[in-house]
Design a protein around this motif. Structure first.
Motif, short mmCIF file in Angstrom:
data_model
loop_
_atom_site.label_atom_id
_atom_site.label_comp_id
_atom_site.label_asym_id
_atom_site.label_seq_id
_atom_site.Cartn_x
_atom_site.Cartn_y
_atom_site.Cartn_z
N ALA A 47 0.84 -1.20 0.00
CA ALA A 47 0.00 0.00 0.00
C ALA A 47 0.87 1.25 0.00
O ALA A 47 0.58 2.22 -0.71
N VAL A 48 1.96 1.21 0.78
CA VAL A 48 2.85 2.38 0.83
C VAL A 48 3.50 2.62 -0.52
O VAL A 48 3.57 3.75 -1.01
N ILE A 49 3.97 1.54 -1.16
CA ILE A 49 4.59 1.70 -2.49
C ILE A 49 3.58 2.31 -3.46
O ILE A 49 3.85 3.31 -4.14
N ASP A 50 2.40 1.71 -3.48
CA ASP A 50 1.37 2.13 -4.44
C ASP A 50 1.01 3.60 -4.22
O ASP A 50 0.97 4.41 -5.15
N MET A 55 4.17 10.62 -6.07
CA MET A 55 5.33 11.09 -6.82
C MET A 55 4.97 11.33 -8.28
O MET A 55 5.81 11.73 -9.07
N GLN A 56 3.73 11.00 -8.62
CA GLN A 56 3.21 11.19 -9.97
C GLN A 56 3.97 10.38 -11.03
O GLN A 56 4.21 10.85 -12.13
N TYR A 57 4.35 9.18 -10.63
CA TYR A 57 4.90 8.27 -11.63
C TYR A 57 3.75 7.62 -12.37
O TYR A 57 2.67 7.39 -11.81
N GLY A 58 3.98 7.25 -13.60
CA GLY A 58 2.93 6.62 -14.38
C GLY A 58 2.80 5.15 -14.04
O GLY A 58 3.56 4.61 -13.23
N ALA A 59 1.84 4.50 -14.68
CA ALA A 59 1.61 3.08 -14.45
C ALA A 59 2.85 2.27 -14.79
O ALA A 59 3.14 1.26 -14.15
N SER A 60 3.60 2.73 -15.81
CA SER A 60 4.77 1.97 -16.25
C SER A 60 5.75 1.78 -15.09
O SER A 60 6.15 0.66 -14.77
N VAL A 61 6.09 2.87 -14.43
CA VAL A 61 7.07 2.78 -13.34
C VAL A 61 6.50 1.96 -12.19
O VAL A 61 7.21 1.16 -11.55
N LYS A 62 5.21 2.14 -11.93
CA LYS A 62 4.57 1.42 -10.84
C LYS A 62 4.67 -0.10 -11.04
O LYS A 62 5.02 -0.85 -10.13
N TYR A 63 4.38 -0.53 -12.27
CA TYR A 63 4.46 -1.96 -12.56
C TYR A 63 5.90 -2.45 -12.41
O TYR A 63 6.17 -3.51 -11.83
#
Lengths: 420, 254
Positions: free
Chosen positions: A376-379, A385-393
């Motif tokens: 949950a913290v990472i997500d 930080m306004q990273y896109g889905a790409s970085v999140k995955y």
């Protein structure tokens, strides 16, 4: 054995014989050094991540964001709790994510399309989960198809099933106030404190009664100082959380006040207590560990291994259903993507990051909660930080791999230390 | 004295291969009966038939003078027959008490009765004069080979068992641990149990056994008192099925 291991053996044994805070701490460090890290990586990871996000984005440490963490992580955590049971056996359930989707869709169809009351919908969703689990478990235990393949097939099939239930892609909204309250409403602050007091008191009571009972029979029991330390730790941590959650977090309090412990929190605590009790205090739980540790030994001890396996899958899928209900509540709707995308990997990641072994035989329900917090913290932090889905995955994939790596290395280390 | 456990005329085949031919074996209370034989002689199969793992094709099992049916490990356990297999069947991730009570946990209501289990396990271990295990709440993964064997044996005698069958208990142990385990085997018999000890090691056999039963190619070559035979005779029985007057008369061709 070398001299050093003998000395450390003594430390472990002394802790078991006459535990005190000091000897327990020594025994714990010794276990960690031997590769049995338990929840340590999750707790450390949580601290590091929280610090990093707090520095990079001050909005991470606001009261509203703290409350968001709970509602965002709840569904994943509950699904992960169920997965712990399957992982304990050394099996896997890749379909847990879409099982939660199917069950959420069942709930939505019953509530919105058919106008049933909420309890019928919840019951039907959970029963759907249980039935799914019994089918998956049956295929694994009775027919002997590897769980990886069975649940991978189910992963695909349930995507289709969700589409069927939501009429090939419509979005079914949920308007039932009870269901929506699960992930969107908060407890009154006073009730939050009352539940907090009850939980801490119950924990202290259980610990004290057990120690007294064991001491009266002349068995090794935890000293009062250790119990006091545990209770104090719980009281401080939970107290801080309740205090923060009871802070006013509405941007405009005059317009609409927003404070209190989210309703999902007591739900998760109740599930945590229930499943921890089942795993640690009942014969069924003991047998689960036994089957995960050595299935052949369990079989020879007269344990019905097949039945244990099927039950584990049933618990897993039922918990996935509960997770699905929470997810549906949070989104106020169910669509073909409910339980899809990263839900499953997050849930498996949560269990493994928390310290549950992918090799079976080792794990606790608490692991799912700790790991769920990390996820949950990472997500949450990545979104801030306004990273896109790409970085999140990419990051989530990396974290999952890291957790599995830690698990595998810990196992290797334990083997080297003669612990396995 | 009638034997406590007697198997008569047991035949057992796996498909076209007949592994046991008309095997007879008896074990007396208070005695150690050594079951010896070369690899593939049928020792393990015979034990598994007694333990209910394999169904028998013909013959009967007589326990305490009464013919009994053993259809599974549960049946054997209820009669008081416990088998300690070579791989010990312990769960590494559980502690000693948990392993000893595995599958037969004591409960009070729904909850496991840990205190009672711990007390009983402690009593059993001290009853066997086991002092090598320091804490019974240690995980089995942290025990040495000899300690594991001890736990497995203690697990078998915890249940008021009458017959304990040990499958090569010393095979993987060092000298000192072997001595400890053999001492424990002797104590089991001295407390009145009928012990069947499968072993390859003639020293072990002569050290603890009262009787020796030698299997040769699935047939019982001879059952003799240990005091009546020599080392060499037993080796002959194992390797050739006969030794002088002892053994299979008709001669069995391999």
């Amino acid at each position: 054995m070398s001299k050093t291991t003998e000395v450390t053996d003594e430390a472990l044994i002394a802790a078991v014989r006459q535990p005190s805070i000091g000897s327990s701490a020594r025994a714990y460090t010794e276990r960690v050094r031997r590769g049995d890290m338990g929840a340590l990586p999750a707790v450390l990871g949580l601290l590091v991540l929280c610090t990093a996000f707090a520095v990079a984005r001050p909005s991470f440490v606001t009261a509203i964001n703290f409350a968001n963490l709970f509602t965002q992580g709840a569904a994943i955590t509950v699904i992960a709790m169920g997965l712990v049971f399957v992982l304990l056996l050394g099996e896997i359930d890749l379909s847990a994510g879409f099982t939660s989707g199917v069950c959420a869709a069942v709930l939505a169809v019953l509530l919105t399309n058919m106008g049933m009351p909420w309890y019928v919908g919840v019951l039907a969703a959970i029963v759907t989960g249980t039935v799914i689990g019994s089918v998956l478990g049956g295929l694994v235990a009775k027919i002997g198809i590897p769980s990886f393949v069975v649940t991978l097939a189910a992963f695909l099939a349930f995507q289709g099933l969700v589409l069927v239930l939501v009429n090939e892609g419509t979005n079914i909204s949920i308007n039932d106030p009870v269901i929506k309250a699960v992930a969107q409403r908060n407890l009154p602050p006073a009730l939050g404190w009352a539940l907090y007091a009850a939980c801490v008191a119950a924990y202290a009571l259980v610990q004290l009664v057990r120690a007294r009972k064991r001491a009266s029979r002349g068995l090794v029991s935890d000293p009062i100082s250790l119990i006091a330390a545990r209770v104090a730790a719980l009281a401080v941590l939970a107290g801080a959380a309740v205090y923060l959650l009871n802070l006013e977090r509405s941007l405009n309090p005059a317009f609409a006040s927003l404070s209190g412990v989210p309703v999902v929190v007591p739900i998760i605590v109740a599930l945590l207590v229930l499943w921890t009790f089942v795993l640690r205090r009942t014969a069924f739980g003991r047998h689960l560990y036994a089957v995960g540790g050595n299935a052949e030994a369990a079989r020879r001890a007269g344990i019905a291994v097949d039945r244990i396996k099927v039950s584990a899958f049933m618990i897993c899928s039922s918990m996935a259903a509960v997770g699905g209900i929470i997810a549906a509540s949070r989104a106020s709707s169910v669509d073909p993507n409910t339980g899809g995308s990263s839900v499953l990997l997050y849930a498996v990641g949560a269990a493994v990051i928390g310290g549950t072994s992918l090799f079976g035989g080792k794990g606790r329900v608490l692991d799912a909660v700790l790991g769920g917090a990390v996820i949950a913290v990472i997500d949450n932090g990545m979104a801030l930080m306004q990273y896109g889905a790409s970085v999140k995955y990419l990051v989530t994939g990396f974290v999952l791999l890291l957790a599995a790596g830690v698990d595998a290395l810990a196992r290797k280390r334990a083997a080297a230390a003669g612990l396995r | 004295m009638t034997p406590l456990l007697e198997v008569r005329g047991i035949d057992k085949s796996f498909g076209p291969v007949q592994v046991l031919h008309d095997v007879t074996l008896h074990a007396h209370a208070g005695e150690v009966t050594a079951l010896v034989g070369d690899n593939g002689a049928g020792k393990s199969t015979l034990v598994k038939c007694i333990g209910g793992i394999h169904p028998i094709d013909a013959g009967e099992i007589v326990f305490d003078g009464k013919p009994v049916q053993v259809h599974g490990p549960r049946d054997a356990g209820e009669l008081g027959i416990e088998i300690v297999y070579q791989d010990l069947a312990l769960c590494d991730n559980l502690d000693i008490v948990q392993n000893m009570f595995l599958g037969r946990e004591r409960r009070s209501g729904l909850v496991l009765d840990e205190a009672t289990m711990e007390e009983l396990a402690q009593q059993t271990l001290s009853g066997l004069s086991v002092r090598t295990v320091k804490s019974i709440r240690q995980q089995v993964s942290s025990l040495s080979g000899g300690q594991r064997q001890t736990v497995a044996i203690a697990k078998a005698v915890l249940w008021n068992s009458k017959v304990v069958i040990l499958d090569e208990p010393t095979a993987a142990l060092g000298v000192a641990q072997t001595a400890q385990v053999l001492e424990l085997v002797r104590r089991l018999a001295d407390t009145g149990l009928a012990v069947v000890l499968i072993s390859h090691n003639m020293n072990d056999v002569f050290a603890v056994s009262d009787r020796i039963a030698a299997l040769y190619l699935g047939r019982m070559a001879a059952q003799v008192r240990t005091a009546d035979v020599t080392h060499a005779q037993v080796v002959e029985l194992i390797t050739a099925g006969r030794s002088g007057d002892l053994g299979l008369k008709n001669g069995v061709t391999p």
